[in-house]
Design a protein around this motif. Structure first.
Motif, PDB file in Angstrom:
ATOM      1  N   ARG A 179       0.839  -1.206   0.000  1.00 37.03           N
ATOM      2  CA  ARG A 179       0.000   0.000   0.000  1.00 37.03           C
ATOM      3  C   ARG A 179       0.866   1.243   0.000  1.00 37.03           C
ATOM      4  N   GLY A 180       0.304   2.317  -0.563  1.00 38.42           N
ATOM      5  CA  GLY A 180       1.014   3.582  -0.553  1.00 38.42           C
ATOM      6  C   GLY A 180       0.070   4.722  -0.883  1.00 38.42           C
ATOM      7  N   GLU A 181       0.540   5.952  -0.678  1.00 44.36           N
ATOM      8  CA  GLU A 181      -0.288   7.113  -0.988  1.00 44.36           C
ATOM      9  C   GLU A 181      -0.422   7.332  -2.484  1.00 44.36           C
ATOM     10  N   SER A 182       0.453   6.712  -3.255  1.00 42.08           N
ATOM     11  CA  SER A 182       0.348   6.742  -4.715  1.00 42.08           C
ATOM     12  C   SER A 182       0.635   5.342  -5.243  1.00 42.08           C
ATOM     13  N   VAL A 183       0.254   5.099  -6.488  1.00 41.82           N
ATOM     14  CA  VAL A 183       0.526   3.804  -7.116  1.00 41.82           C
ATOM     15  C   VAL A 183       2.030   3.571  -7.186  1.00 41.82           C
ATOM     16  N   TYR A 184       2.758   4.607  -7.520  1.00 40.52           N
ATOM     17  CA  TYR A 184       4.206   4.485  -7.672  1.00 40.52           C
ATOM     18  C   TYR A 184       4.874   4.120  -6.343  1.00 40.52           C
ATOM     19  N   GLU A 185       4.416   4.764  -5.263  1.00 40.23           N
ATOM     20  CA  GLU A 185       4.984   4.468  -3.939  1.00 40.23           C
ATOM     21  C   GLU A 185       4.691   3.030  -3.527  1.00 40.23           C
ATOM     22  N   ALA A 186       3.442   2.601  -3.734  1.00 35.32           N
ATOM     23  CA  ALA A 186       3.065   1.227  -3.371  1.00 35.32           C
ATOM     24  C   ALA A 186       3.877   0.218  -4.174  1.00 35.32           C
ATOM     25  N   PHE A 187       4.092   0.509  -5.443  1.00 36.62           N
ATOM     26  CA  PHE A 187       4.860  -0.398  -6.300  1.00 36.62           C
ATOM     27  C   PHE A 187       6.292  -0.547  -5.791  1.00 36.62           C
ATOM     28  N   ARG A 188       6.919   0.560  -5.393  1.00 31.54           N
ATOM     29  CA  ARG A 188       8.289   0.513  -4.872  1.00 31.54           C
ATOM     30  C   ARG A 188       8.357  -0.205  -3.519  1.00 31.54           C
ATOM     31  N   LYS A 189       7.300  -0.079  -2.712  1.00 34.87           N
ATOM     32  CA  LYS A 189       7.310  -0.695  -1.386  1.00 34.87           C
ATOM     33  C   LYS A 189       7.238  -2.228  -1.440  1.00 34.87           C
ATOM     34  N   MET A 190       6.905  -2.765  -2.593  1.00 37.89           N
ATOM     35  CA  MET A 190       6.874  -4.222  -2.730  1.00 37.89           C
ATOM     36  C   MET A 190       8.247  -4.844  -2.527  1.00 37.89           C
ATOM     37  N   THR A 191       9.289  -4.052  -2.691  1.00 36.08           N
ATOM     38  CA  THR A 191      10.645  -4.584  -2.510  1.00 36.08           C
ATOM     39  C   THR A 191      10.890  -5.024  -1.071  1.00 36.08           C
ATOM     40  N   LYS A 192      10.007  -4.635  -0.152  1.00 35.40           N
ATOM     41  CA  LYS A 192      10.142  -5.098   1.233  1.00 35.40           C
ATOM     42  C   LYS A 192       9.860  -6.596   1.332  1.00 35.40           C
ATOM     43  N   ASP A 193       9.075  -7.123   0.366  1.00 40.78           N
ATOM     44  CA  ASP A 193       8.748  -8.552   0.348  1.00 40.78           C
ATOM     45  C   ASP A 193       9.505  -9.306  -0.736  1.00 40.78           C
ATOM     46  N   SER A 194       9.661  -8.689  -1.875  1.00 39.47           N
ATOM     47  CA  SER A 194      10.291  -9.372  -3.006  1.00 39.47           C
ATOM     48  C   SER A 194      11.816  -9.351  -2.892  1.00 39.47           C
TER      49      SER A 194
END
Length: 395
Positions: free
Chosen positions: A71-86
């Motif tokens: 999740r994120g305040e923008s699509v771009y932020e949420a997409f980058r935050k996936m690196t916490k799992d991947s």
């Protein structure tokens, strides 16, 4: 000779390879992406290929894809935050499907699409669909048979359905954005639904049965007003839309026989011509549709060797399908008040000066627009048999 060698050595200093090169073992290839709104944040899902499971040698029998989300305040932020799992950077360059949540579509998709269109790694030739009665996470969690990678199944099903049935519409990001910013034409997106049990559908058991417990399918067309979802067309209205917008490649339509029973016409070609006019100070549109088809099946008693019978079937087909087209137009004029057909663009092409006077109030003008529809069907073949064997069945 020495001068040539020196020049080659100097030039080789600048040949350092691609500045953005990345090794495949450092990337997670995303083929499908989902976006929905949860409270005030965007939730993004990435369906990523598991390399070992698509390899002939390294496969262990596990699922071919895995799903990451953030999740994120923008699509771009949420997409980058996936690196916490991947464990790898998620690479979107091979994206095939973007699945937008129905609730997000009702709020507006403009901001999400704007962010995606700015990502230099994304090619804008992927298809966009909207969920109906479900969420992107449920859709992207379903395992599929025949196509082991669900994103491939969604991509190929949409493409094939548009060609063979005309009850869906494949639209890419570029095409969608163009419709969203156009005067005189609003956007449409095909809906995607989940059928069955999503819990079993997300497991490998789903593809170990002849009849899967859950499946994903395309159904109905989402109508937009601006960047917001206004409502849904029925399957019949979607085919009416396809006829108007010259999107019918091939399809099959059932019609009434002259007396009783039904016949099926397999359409092999369809061409639609939409022209706009200003007549007596009012906008008006003419639709001329030419269709060629073959008789696919006959479930009634009639003589197909009689040219008069063929002509009668053609007239019935034309009458019944014009009724569907007019019903589709009426739904858009009265219920949604939004022009998804491009009638405004047709007026603009024919009379730019008059269009500039009415474009800012086109929704109102469209709702009262006179549309004249004509269809001409030519039956090319009655199939391998002339008359149906049903005529020979004794009561």
């Amino acid at each position: 000779m020495n001068k040539c060698l020196f020049a080659i050595l100097i030039l080789s200093l600048f040949l350092t390879g691609c500045w953005d090169r990345r090794e495949l073992n450092q990337l997670a290839i995303m083929l499908a992406m989902g976006v929905e709104k949860v409270e005030e944040e965007y939730q993004v899902f990435a369906q990523v290929v598991v390399p070992s499971e698509v390899s002939m040698k390294g496969s262990t029998g596990s699922t071919t894809v895995t799903l990451y989300s953030a999740r994120g305040e923008s699509v771009y932020e949420a997409f980058r935050k996936m690196t916490k799992d991947s464990p790898r950077k998620i690479y979107p360059g091979h994206l095939q499907m973007l699945v937008i949540g129905e609730e997000l579509a009702k709020e507006g998709i403009g901001e999400s699409l704007d962010l995606l269109s700015r990502d230099w790694e994304l090619r804008p030739d992927f298809y966009v669909v909207v969920t109906k009665g479900t969420s992107p996470s449920e859709i992207l969690n379903i395992t599929t048979n025949l196509e082991s990678i669900p994103a491939n199944k969604m991509f190929n099903s949409l493409k094939m359905s548009e060609i063979a049935w005309s009850g869906t519409k494949s639209i890419t990001l570029d095409e969608l954005i163009l419709d969203l910013i156009s005067y005189g034409k609003q956007a449409v997106i095909t809906g995607i639904q989940l059928k069955g049990n999503p819990k079993i559908g997300s497991s490998k058991k789903n593809v170990e049965s002849v009849s899967p417990a859950a499946s994903i399918r395309y159904d109905d067309l989402a109508v937009f007003k601006g960047d917001k979802l206004a409502g849904w067309l029925t399957e019949e209205e979607t085919i009416g839309y396809s006829y108007i917008t010259d999107s019918v490649k091939t399809t099959v339509r059932r019609i009434s026989c002259p007396e009783e029973g039904q016949a099926t016409i397999a359409v092999v070609q369809s061409n639609s011509d939409v022209k706009g006019y200003i007549r007596k100070g009012n906008p008006e549109v003419d639709i001329n549709i030419k269709v060629e088809g073959n008789i696919g099946s006959v479930e009634c008693k009639m003589d197909l060797n009689d040219l008069g019978t063929i002509a009668e079937l053609e007239k019935i087909y034309e009458k019944e399908n014009i009724a569907i087209i007019n019903k589709t137009i009426d739904t858009l004029q009265k219920k949604y008040k939004t022009d998804i057909f491009g009638f405004g663009e047709a007026i603009h092409r024919s009379n730019p000066k008059e269009w500039n006077k009415i474009k800012d109030k086109w929704d109102e003008e469209f709702s009262n627009l006179t549309v004249n529809t004509k269809m001409d069907l030519k039956i090319l073949s009655t199939g391998t048999a002339n008359n149906s064997f049903l005529e020979k069945i004794k009561d």
